[in-house]
Design an enzyme around this catalytic site. Structure first.
Site, short mmCIF file in Angstrom:
data_model
loop_
_atom_site.label_atom_id
_atom_site.label_comp_id
_atom_site.label_asym_id
_atom_site.label_seq_id
_atom_site.Cartn_x
_atom_site.Cartn_y
_atom_site.Cartn_z
N ASP A 1 24.21 51.03 34.84
CA ASP A 1 24.54 50.41 35.94
C ASP A 1 23.79 49.22 35.99
OD1 ASP A 1 26.22 50.76 38.52
OD2 ASP A 1 24.18 49.75 39.00
N ASN B 1 26.96 38.37 42.55
CA ASN B 1 28.39 37.93 43.03
C ASN B 1 28.24 37.36 44.14
OD1 ASN B 1 29.82 38.93 40.91
ND2 ASN B 1 30.23 40.89 41.85
N HIS C 1 32.25 35.68 42.02
CA HIS C 1 32.80 36.53 41.09
C HIS C 1 33.08 36.00 39.55
CE1 HIS C 1 33.25 39.81 43.68
NE2 HIS C 1 33.60 38.83 44.69
N ASP D 1 31.63 37.79 36.64
CA ASP D 1 32.46 38.07 35.36
C ASP D 1 31.83 37.73 33.91
OD1 ASP D 1 34.13 39.25 36.89
OD2 ASP D 1 35.73 37.65 36.69
N GLU E 1 30.46 47.46 37.80
CA GLU E 1 29.38 47.07 36.87
C GLU E 1 28.61 48.20 35.98
OE1 GLU E 1 27.52 47.42 41.08
OE2 GLU E 1 29.43 47.41 39.98
#
Length: 337
Positions: A212, A220, A225, A229, A254
């Site tokens: 994670d 973010n 975002h 990404d 994530e």
């Protein structure tokens, strides 16, 4: 899909309709425990539970039993599951299946034409035998022309069938790929991971890891975002390179998962820790301004898979080790005992 962040009126029919859609999407039967879990998810879109579900179900991923139980819900095995809306990969498979049926019908028609053509040839040959070959030129031209037309019609159908076959091959390959691949990172997805887990030969050593990205929400929130990404894709590529020869999958949000085969627990943990160090040493920058995003790290939990162990049980153990890694300060790998 009705996501966990959808705004619904907790006192009106929208909430009840949303619960029904939620149960259908995640293949949960109309059981009170399932209704209770769905209500808790949907009643407050900004609550931690709703946010956790939104992360897990990003890109249309379906919740598993392990996900629901980890989030405090209960999964009942009683009752018939509701009808589940197909995902894009399944829809493509359905369209391909329809084309297969059209192809089969084309081949049946070709077979019928060929059989009829054979009968006509036999009848023509019998006519010529009975007349001793004393046919008029017009009769020969007519018979030959009819035969040529039948040959041309059959050739055209065969050509169409050949083209249909090529299209089917391409669409089946596309269907198989899209149903088992994450569109953002191009890594295998959860379905591919679970299928690979089940396909490992009995007796082969296996370890399952759950990773994670640390404080990803902050990335973010600060940079948007689009940058988030890019970070996800960069981490995906780094994990795939570092763990080459093993299956690296995007599990959702994530979170990544890795199926190590042929390694014992110590070897898997060492390999993943090397990957963690390589990722943590990078410094990410904004492409447009070269502004520094900083170091991105991840935490991970790894567990050895026991003989005959189910995927959900192995994943839950690795996931508990991940939570310990988070609690111990992040940016570390914890091996499950």
């Amino acid at each position: 899909m009705l996501g966990a962040r959808s705004r619904v009126d907790a006192s009106g029919n929208d909430l009840y309709r949303g619960i029904g859609e939620f149960l259908s999407r995640h293949a949960l039967s109309p059981d009170p425990a399932h209704y209770a879990f769905a209500w808790n998810v949907l009643r407050d879109a900004d609550a931690p539970l709703a946010r956790a579900v939104a992360t897990l179900t990003e890109d249309g991923v379906r919740l598993t039993r392990a996900d629901i139980e980890r989030l405090g819900g209960q999964v009942s095995d009683g009752g018939a599951p509701l009808q589940v809306a197909p995902d894009p990969g399944e829809a493509l498979v359905d369209r391909t299946q329809a084309q297969v049926e059209r192809f089969a019908e084309t081949m049946r028609l070709v077979h019928h034409e060929t059989r009829g053509f054979g009968r006509d040839l036999a009848a023509s040959a019998e006519t010529m035998r009975r007349t001793g070959g004393a046919l008029q030129l017009d009769d020969l031209v007519r018979m030959t022309g009819a035969m040529i037309e039948r040959v041309r019609a059959t050739e055209q159908r065969l050509e169409e069938a050949t083209r249909e076959t090529d299209e089917l091959r391409a669409k089946l390959a596309e269907a198989q790929g899209s149903a088992r691949r994450d569109p953002l990172t191009e890594l295998p997805n959860r379905r591919a991971l679970e299928e690979a887990f089940a396909a490992v030969a009995p007796g082969e050593r296996r370890c399952l890891a759950v990773c994670d990205i640390d404080r990803f929400k902050g990335v973010n929130d600060r940079f948007g975002h689009t940058v988030g990404d890019r970070v996800l894709k960069a981490i995906a590529q780094a994990l795939a390179r570092a763990c080459a020869g093993h299956l690296v999958a995007r599990y959702g949000g994530e979170e990544f998962a890795i199926l190590f085969t042929g390694l014992d627990l110590a070897e898997a943990c060492e390999l993943l820790d090397d990957a963690r160090g390589a990722v943590g040493s990078r410094r990410f920058r904004l492409r447009e301004t070269e502004a520094c995003v900083g170091a991105i790290t991840f935490s991970a939990g790894v567990g050895a898979v026991g003989p005959g162990e189910r995927f959900d049980a192995a994943f839950a153990r690795a996931d508990r080790a991940l939570y310990r890694a988070k609690a111990d300060g992040r940016d570390r790998v914890v091996c499950a005992a």
